[in-house]
Design a protein around this motif. Structure first.
Motif, short mmCIF file in Angstrom:
data_model
loop_
_atom_site.label_atom_id
_atom_site.label_comp_id
_atom_site.label_asym_id
_atom_site.label_seq_id
_atom_site.Cartn_x
_atom_site.Cartn_y
_atom_site.Cartn_z
N ALA A 15 0.83 -1.20 0.00
CA ALA A 15 0.00 0.00 0.00
C ALA A 15 0.87 1.25 0.00
N ILE A 16 1.96 1.22 0.75
CA ILE A 16 2.88 2.36 0.79
C ILE A 16 3.52 2.57 -0.58
N VAL A 17 3.93 1.47 -1.22
CA VAL A 17 4.52 1.57 -2.55
C VAL A 17 3.52 2.19 -3.53
N GLY A 18 2.29 1.71 -3.49
CA GLY A 18 1.27 2.24 -4.39
C GLY A 18 1.01 3.72 -4.18
N THR A 19 1.01 4.13 -2.92
CA THR A 19 0.78 5.54 -2.61
C THR A 19 1.94 6.41 -3.07
N LEU A 20 3.16 5.98 -2.76
CA LEU A 20 4.34 6.76 -3.16
C LEU A 20 4.47 6.83 -4.68
N HIS A 21 4.07 5.77 -5.35
CA HIS A 21 4.16 5.75 -6.81
C HIS A 21 3.31 6.86 -7.44
N ARG A 22 2.23 7.22 -6.75
CA ARG A 22 1.31 8.23 -7.28
C ARG A 22 1.55 9.62 -6.68
N CYS A 23 2.60 9.74 -5.86
CA CYS A 23 2.91 11.03 -5.24
C CYS A 23 3.97 11.78 -6.04
N TYR A 24 3.71 13.06 -6.31
CA TYR A 24 4.64 13.87 -7.09
C TYR A 24 5.09 15.12 -6.33
N VAL A 25 4.91 15.11 -5.00
CA VAL A 25 5.14 16.32 -4.23
C VAL A 25 6.48 16.32 -3.49
N PHE A 26 7.16 15.17 -3.43
CA PHE A 26 8.38 15.09 -2.64
C PHE A 26 9.58 15.62 -3.42
N ASP B 281 4.54 7.16 -13.84
CA ASP B 281 3.81 7.57 -15.03
C ASP B 281 3.57 9.08 -14.99
N THR B 282 3.36 9.64 -16.14
CA THR B 282 2.95 11.04 -16.21
C THR B 282 1.46 11.11 -15.92
N PRO B 283 1.04 11.82 -14.88
CA PRO B 283 -0.40 11.84 -14.55
C PRO B 283 -1.21 12.53 -15.62
N SER B 284 -2.37 11.97 -15.88
CA SER B 284 -3.26 12.58 -16.86
C SER B 284 -3.94 13.80 -16.25
N VAL B 285 -4.44 14.65 -17.09
CA VAL B 285 -5.15 15.85 -16.63
C VAL B 285 -6.63 15.66 -16.91
N PRO B 286 -7.42 15.25 -15.88
CA PRO B 286 -8.84 14.99 -16.10
C PRO B 286 -9.66 16.28 -16.13
N ALA B 287 -10.90 16.13 -16.54
CA ALA B 287 -11.82 17.27 -16.51
C ALA B 287 -12.09 17.66 -15.06
N ALA B 288 -12.35 18.92 -14.81
CA ALA B 288 -12.59 19.40 -13.45
C ALA B 288 -13.89 18.84 -12.91
N ALA C 215 -2.67 15.86 -8.93
CA ALA C 215 -1.44 15.12 -9.20
C ALA C 215 -0.72 15.68 -10.41
N ALA C 216 -1.49 16.03 -11.45
CA ALA C 216 -0.88 16.60 -12.64
C ALA C 216 -0.23 17.94 -12.34
N ALA C 217 -0.88 18.76 -11.49
CA ALA C 217 -0.33 20.04 -11.13
C ALA C 217 0.96 19.87 -10.32
N ALA C 218 0.96 18.86 -9.42
CA ALA C 218 2.16 18.59 -8.63
C ALA C 218 3.30 18.12 -9.52
N ALA C 219 2.95 17.28 -10.51
CA ALA C 219 3.97 16.76 -11.42
C ALA C 219 4.57 17.86 -12.28
N ALA C 220 3.79 18.91 -12.52
CA ALA C 220 4.33 20.03 -13.29
C ALA C 220 5.43 20.74 -12.52
N ARG C 221 5.29 20.73 -11.17
CA ARG C 221 6.31 21.35 -10.33
C ARG C 221 7.46 20.38 -10.04
N GLN C 222 7.13 19.12 -9.85
CA GLN C 222 8.13 18.10 -9.54
C GLN C 222 7.97 16.97 -10.56
N PRO C 223 8.79 16.91 -11.58
CA PRO C 223 8.60 15.94 -12.67
C PRO C 223 8.58 14.50 -12.16
N PRO C 224 7.87 13.61 -12.87
CA PRO C 224 7.84 12.19 -12.49
C PRO C 224 9.25 11.60 -12.42
#
Length: 217
Positions: A13-24, A63-70, A80-89
């Motif tokens: 579960a920790i691995v799955g969560t960290l895999h989707r985190c782009y803020v660190f 992965d590069t997060p997709s940008v869904p509709a609001a 996640a996409a916004a975070a990835a823009a600041r901290q690349p995957p």
């Protein structure tokens, strides 16, 4: 946690969560990844160590997060996409390969241990094929990273592992259970299917047809 199964579930579960985190930051992420990797190596059973090492390898390739509709639950994807823009995957091919090599070493150690037990006759026939499902799981992680365009995961590297696994399966033919046999057949079907994918389906990296076309099984 006292229960080992709960520990394994929590680790994945920790691995799955960290895999989707782009803020660190890179330093913080490296520290977290190292902690996960170290804990995975301390699991009691070699099979659990192998699977945890494979899972932890995904921390080195996001992965590069997709940008869904609001709106609605999809807002989390937008965050996640916004975070990835600041901290690349994270895309570290060397760490991916290092994690998968650790998994292979664990399987090799398990195989040697069971062979030694069989030689001394402590448990009679040692069920020499019990490591085979682990090899197949690693093969499928190799194929995943091949599809994702990991630089170090060439068709030659995958082919070497396929040949190793095919040799192991032939050597332990009498020990292969129905689930393992079905898993191997499904893996081969997947490879054949990808060979006939139309150009451009891969998305990231090269075309699937080119990547899988050179694989021989």
């Amino acid at each position: 946690m006292a229960d080992s199964r709960h520990k394994i579930t929590a680790l994945h579960a920790i691995v799955g969560t960290l895999h989707r985190c782009y803020v660190f930051s890179p330093d913080n992420r490296d520290a977290l990844t190292q902690s996960v990797t170290s804990y995975a190596a301390k699991l009691l059973k070699r099979a659990d160590q192998c699977r945890a090492a494979c899972a932890a390898s995904h921390l080195a390739w996001q992965d590069t997060p997709s940008v869904p509709a609001a709106g609605g639950e999809e807002d989390a994807g937008g965050a996640a996409a916004a975070a990835a823009a600041r901290q690349p995957p994270v895309r570290d091919a060397q760490k991916v390969m290092a994690g998968l090599k650790r998994a292979l070493k664990v399987v090799a150690a398990a195989k040697q241990q069971r062979a030694a037990s069989a030689r001394v006759g402590s448990k009679g026939r040692a069920g020499g094929g019990q490591h085979l499902p682990l090899y197949l799981e690693i093969v499928n992680h190799y194929l995943y990273y091949l599809s994702k365009g990991v630089e170090s995961m060439s068709t030659g590297v995958v082919q070497q592992l396929l040949e190793l696994v095919a040799s192991e399966l032939a050597q332990h033919e009498a020990d292969i259970d129905a689930d393992t046999r079905a898993y191997w057949e499904a893996t081969k079907r997947h490879i054949q299917h990808q060979k006939h994918q139309p150009k451009g389906v891969a998305g990231e990296g090269d075309d699937l047809q080119d990547k899988y076309g050179a694989l021989q099984i």
